[in-house]
Design a protein around this motif. Structure first.
Motif, PDB file in Angstrom:
ATOM      1  N   GLY A  56      26.419  62.671 160.671  1.00 22.16           N
ATOM      2  CA  GLY A  56      25.824  63.531 159.660  1.00 22.16           C
ATOM      3  C   GLY A  56      26.683  63.584 158.402  1.00 22.16           C
ATOM      4  O   GLY A  56      27.732  62.956 158.314  1.00 22.16           O
ATOM      5  N   GLU A  57      26.198  64.325 157.450  1.00 17.95           N
ATOM      6  CA  GLU A  57      26.977  64.532 156.231  1.00 17.95           C
ATOM      7  C   GLU A  57      28.154  65.446 156.546  1.00 17.95           C
ATOM      8  O   GLU A  57      28.066  66.315 157.405  1.00 17.95           O
ATOM      9  CB  GLU A  57      26.108  65.169 155.153  1.00 17.95           C
ATOM     10  CG  GLU A  57      25.010  64.278 154.659  1.00 17.95           C
ATOM     11  CD  GLU A  57      24.188  64.948 153.576  1.00 17.95           C
ATOM     12  OE1 GLU A  57      24.635  65.969 153.013  1.00 17.95           O
ATOM     13  OE2 GLU A  57      23.093  64.460 153.309  1.00 17.95           O
ATOM     14  N   LEU A  60      31.688  69.630 151.753  1.00 15.95           N
ATOM     15  CA  LEU A  60      32.702  69.763 150.704  1.00 15.95           C
ATOM     16  C   LEU A  60      33.206  71.198 150.782  1.00 15.95           C
ATOM     17  O   LEU A  60      32.417  72.125 150.849  1.00 15.95           O
ATOM     18  CB  LEU A  60      32.107  69.529 149.319  1.00 15.95           C
ATOM     19  CG  LEU A  60      31.871  68.102 148.893  1.00 15.95           C
ATOM     20  CD1 LEU A  60      31.161  68.074 147.548  1.00 15.95           C
ATOM     21  CD2 LEU A  60      33.165  67.337 148.809  1.00 15.95           C
ATOM     22  N   GLN A  61      34.507  71.357 150.766  1.00 11.61           N
ATOM     23  CA  GLN A  61      35.084  72.703 150.849  1.00 11.61           C
ATOM     24  C   GLN A  61      35.914  72.958 149.597  1.00 11.61           C
ATOM     25  O   GLN A  61      36.761  72.154 149.227  1.00 11.61           O
ATOM     26  CB  GLN A  61      35.958  72.814 152.096  1.00 11.61           C
ATOM     27  CG  GLN A  61      36.549  74.183 152.284  1.00 11.61           C
ATOM     28  CD  GLN A  61      37.340  74.262 153.584  1.00 11.61           C
ATOM     29  OE1 GLN A  61      37.445  73.315 154.333  1.00 11.61           O
ATOM     30  NE2 GLN A  61      37.904  75.427 153.828  1.00 11.61           N
ATOM     31  N   HIS A  62      35.646  74.077 148.954  1.00 13.60           N
ATOM     32  CA  HIS A  62      36.399  74.448 147.761  1.00 13.60           C
ATOM     33  C   HIS A  62      37.830  74.785 148.152  1.00 13.60           C
ATOM     34  O   HIS A  62      38.066  75.455 149.153  1.00 13.60           O
ATOM     35  CB  HIS A  62      35.745  75.641 147.057  1.00 13.60           C
ATOM     36  CG  HIS A  62      36.399  75.974 145.767  1.00 13.60           C
ATOM     37  ND1 HIS A  62      37.169  77.096 145.604  1.00 13.60           N
ATOM     38  CD2 HIS A  62      36.418  75.322 144.577  1.00 13.60           C
ATOM     39  CE1 HIS A  62      37.628  77.126 144.364  1.00 13.60           C
ATOM     40  NE2 HIS A  62      37.187  76.060 143.724  1.00 13.60           N
ATOM     41  N   ALA A  63      38.789  74.281 147.384  1.00 15.61           N
ATOM     42  CA  ALA A  63      40.206  74.554 147.628  1.00 15.61           C
ATOM     43  C   ALA A  63      40.716  75.463 146.508  1.00 15.61           C
ATOM     44  O   ALA A  63      41.170  74.983 145.464  1.00 15.61           O
ATOM     45  CB  ALA A  63      40.997  73.249 147.668  1.00 15.61           C
ATOM     46  N   VAL A  74      38.621  72.057 142.403  1.00 13.38           N
ATOM     47  CA  VAL A  74      38.907  71.001 143.371  1.00 13.38           C
ATOM     48  C   VAL A  74      38.156  71.284 144.664  1.00 13.38           C
ATOM     49  O   VAL A  74      38.209  72.387 145.193  1.00 13.38           O
ATOM     50  CB  VAL A  74      40.429  70.902 143.654  1.00 13.38           C
ATOM     51  CG1 VAL A  74      40.717  69.853 144.710  1.00 13.38           C
ATOM     52  CG2 VAL A  74      41.187  70.613 142.371  1.00 13.38           C
ATOM     53  N   HIS A  75      37.456  70.268 145.150  1.00 17.41           N
ATOM     54  CA  HIS A  75      36.756  70.339 146.426  1.00 17.41           C
ATOM     55  C   HIS A  75      37.284  69.238 147.323  1.00 17.41           C
ATOM     56  O   HIS A  75      37.604  68.146 146.856  1.00 17.41           O
ATOM     57  CB  HIS A  75      35.243  70.177 146.240  1.00 17.41           C
ATOM     58  CG  HIS A  75      34.618  71.351 145.574  1.00 17.41           C
ATOM     59  ND1 HIS A  75      34.764  71.610 144.225  1.00 17.41           N
ATOM     60  CD2 HIS A  75      33.857  72.343 146.066  1.00 17.41           C
ATOM     61  CE1 HIS A  75      34.113  72.713 143.921  1.00 17.41           C
ATOM     62  NE2 HIS A  75      33.550  73.182 145.029  1.00 17.41           N
ATOM     63  N   ILE A  76      37.353  69.514 148.612  1.00 17.85           N
ATOM     64  CA  ILE A  76      37.871  68.551 149.582  1.00 17.85           C
ATOM     65  C   ILE A  76      36.721  68.100 150.473  1.00 17.85           C
ATOM     66  O   ILE A  76      35.987  68.929 151.020  1.00 17.85           O
ATOM     67  CB  ILE A  76      38.999  69.175 150.423  1.00 17.85           C
ATOM     68  CG1 ILE A  76      40.158  69.558 149.509  1.00 17.85           C
ATOM     69  CG2 ILE A  76      39.443  68.231 151.517  1.00 17.85           C
ATOM     70  CD1 ILE A  76      41.238  70.367 150.188  1.00 17.85           C
ATOM     71  N   LYS A  77      36.555  66.794 150.602  1.00 22.25           N
ATOM     72  CA  LYS A  77      35.532  66.228 151.480  1.00 22.25           C
ATOM     73  C   LYS A  77      36.071  66.270 152.899  1.00 22.25           C
ATOM     74  O   LYS A  77      37.075  65.663 153.212  1.00 22.25           O
ATOM     75  CB  LYS A  77      35.229  64.789 151.056  1.00 22.25           C
ATOM     76  CG  LYS A  77      34.170  64.098 151.862  1.00 22.25           C
ATOM     77  CD  LYS A  77      32.809  64.503 151.413  1.00 22.25           C
ATOM     78  CE  LYS A  77      31.778  63.537 151.991  1.00 22.25           C
ATOM     79  NZ  LYS A  77      30.557  64.190 152.301  1.00 22.25           N
ATOM     80  N   LEU A  82      34.611  64.662 161.564  1.00 24.56           N
ATOM     81  CA  LEU A  82      33.976  63.527 162.231  1.00 24.56           C
ATOM     82  C   LEU A  82      34.694  63.192 163.536  1.00 24.56           C
ATOM     83  O   LEU A  82      35.845  63.580 163.731  1.00 24.56           O
ATOM     84  CB  LEU A  82      34.027  62.298 161.315  1.00 24.56           C
ATOM     85  CG  LEU A  82      33.213  62.377 160.038  1.00 24.56           C
ATOM     86  CD1 LEU A  82      33.492  61.167 159.170  1.00 24.56           C
ATOM     87  CD2 LEU A  82      31.736  62.466 160.365  1.00 24.56           C
ATOM     88  N   PRO A  83      34.043  62.452 164.421  1.00 27.79           N
ATOM     89  CA  PRO A  83      34.735  61.987 165.631  1.00 27.79           C
ATOM     90  C   PRO A  83      35.969  61.170 165.240  1.00 27.79           C
ATOM     91  O   PRO A  83      35.897  60.335 164.348  1.00 27.79           O
ATOM     92  CB  PRO A  83      33.698  61.099 166.318  1.00 27.79           C
ATOM     93  CG  PRO A  83      32.393  61.525 165.761  1.00 27.79           C
ATOM     94  CD  PRO A  83      32.657  62.011 164.375  1.00 27.79           C
TER      95      PRO A  83
END
Length: 140
Positions: A56-57, A60-63, A74-77, A82-83
């Motif tokens: 899945g997608e 994005l998490q805001h830092a 700044v956002h962190i992917k 993921l596995p």
């Protein structure tokens, strides 16, 4: 004493590059570089990707602290969800799916060597795709 024999204008003329007609960019061996006239449609490519059949997608998490320190948003992917906890799962699914599609009905037996997360991602992807994969890892 030292004496200049050639007039300065003649020296500058010899050093100046020759005026040439426009040449297309080329590699060192003369091979011409080619490029598409239009950029690839990355959204369409992503939507047709085999990877999303298995993964899945990721969010994005805001830092906020990093954003404040850098004076930018700044956002962190979050590929760590993921596995295998890395983006290697995406690469593994893509490569193994391509290999399976190109090998026809009987996919080959695969062997790889790894010391960590790449091997884990390949093993996970091979299991999802029904491929026979052996991961060789060094002993401690």
């Amino acid at each position: 004493p030292f004496r200049i024999r050639a007039p300065l204008a003649r020296l500058i003329e010899r050093k100046a590059p020759a005026a040439e007609a426009f040449r297309a960019p080329a590699l060192g061996d003369g091979e011409v570089l080619t490029s598409a006239t239009a950029a690839p449609d990355y959204l369409a490519l992503a939507l047709r990707s085999r990877v999303y059949d298995h993964l899945g997608e990721t969010p994005l998490q805001h830092a906020p602290a990093l954003s404040e320190a850098l004076g930018a948003s700044v956002h962190i992917k979050r590929e760590d969800v993921l596995p295998g906890f890395t983006f290697y799962a995406r690469c593994a699914v893509n490569e193994l799916a391509t290999l399976r599609a190109s090998s026809g009905a009987a996919p080959p037996r695969l062997v790889t060597a790894s010391i960590g997360s790449r091997g884990h991602a390949l093993a996970w992807a091979a299991d999802r795709l029904g491929l026979d994969l052996t991961v060789v890892m060094p002993s401690p």
